[in-house]
Design an enzyme around this catalytic site. Structure first.
Site, PDB file in Angstrom:
ATOM      1  N   ILE A  82     -16.472   4.007  -2.518  1.00  0.00           N
ATOM      2  CA  ILE A  82     -16.580   2.736  -3.223  1.00  0.00           C
ATOM      3  C   ILE A  82     -17.931   1.968  -2.863  1.00  0.00           C
ATOM      4  CG2 ILE A  82     -15.503   0.906  -4.431  1.00  0.00           C
ATOM      5  CD1 ILE A  82     -14.149   3.516  -4.964  1.00  0.00           C
ATOM      6  N   LYS A  83     -18.866   1.805  -3.837  1.00  0.00           N
ATOM      7  CA  LYS A  83     -19.985   1.101  -3.405  1.00  0.00           C
ATOM      8  C   LYS A  83     -19.708  -0.486  -4.208  1.00  0.00           C
ATOM      9  CE  LYS A  83     -24.902   2.182  -3.833  1.00  0.00           C
ATOM     10  NZ  LYS A  83     -25.933   3.158  -4.367  1.00  0.00           N
TER      11      LYS A  83
END
Length: 218
Positions: A82-83
């Site tokens: 997850i960015k």
């Protein structure tokens, strides 16, 4: 050093992965737009090709919405990282995703050592300093990588330095010399690492001499 490719182009990703050079992939909303596909479908295709982390970025700016999007992205594949952006809400989301969801988190849009320090405190798996964009404003982006490396080593932070916004093969070399953990670069830049005029010249000479022998192998 790990090599990630910064693209959402499935064809390029498959080619680099088949070469055995790829450790992961980074994407962002701009790259998803360029791919012409839907984020869930494109990300799933990439995750099926690459075993390493595939960064998929939230587009929300508030914590609660970031968490909702993170849960959706996490369902795409086990290797989705997850960015999140380097904001206060992004750091809060990073902490929650790491502790409650037990997922890798890439904190992006880093432009200072202080920001990198905060990301490490929040438990980020990766910090993404944008060296090319720093160069664009007349500051040496690689100095930031040196600063982050020293700070992380001072306190034994486990966050990996993921050098982003890579524009040249020299960026890759400098990152490796400094001791960055990961570099993410466009496909053309990664493939250009192999190029050297003396290699081309030497190969041409070898092939010319071999032709004169009149021999064949196999």
């Amino acid at each position: 050093m790990k090599f990630f490719v910064d693209t959402a182009d499935v064809k390029d990703i498959r080619e680099l992965n088949d070469l055995g050079l790829l450790d992961g992939v980074t994407t962002n909303p701009s790259l998803i737009l360029k791919s012409g596909g839907k984020i869930a479908e494109v990300t799933k295709q990439i995750c099926d090709i690459v075993k390493g982390p595939v960064s998929a970025e939230v587009t929300a700016t508030e914590y609660s919405e970031m968490m909702q999007q993170a849960k959706v992205l996490a369902k795409i594949a086990d290797n989705v990282c997850i960015k999140v952006p380097l904001t206060l809400d992004g750091l809060k989301a990073c902490k929650t995703i790491r502790t409650e969801m037990n997922r890798l988190v890439n904190v992006t849009l880093c432009f200072s050592a202080n920001q990198a320090l905060l990301a490490a405190k929040a438990g980020a798996s990766f910090i993404s300093p944008f060296v090319g964009r720093i160069d664009d404003i007349g500051i040496d982006g690689m100095e930031l990588i040196q600063e982050i490396r020293q700070i992380y080593d001072n306190y034994d932070f486990q966050t990996e330095i993921l050098v982003a916004s890579v524009r040249t093969v020299n960026h890759v070399k400098q990152a490796a010399l400094i001791g960055a953990d990961v570099v993410t670069a466009p496909p053309a830049t990664l493939k250009a690492l192999v190029n050297h005029p003396l290699t081309d010249k030497g190969l041409a000479a070898f092939l010319a001499d071999w032709a004169k022998t009149g021999q064949s192998i196999g």
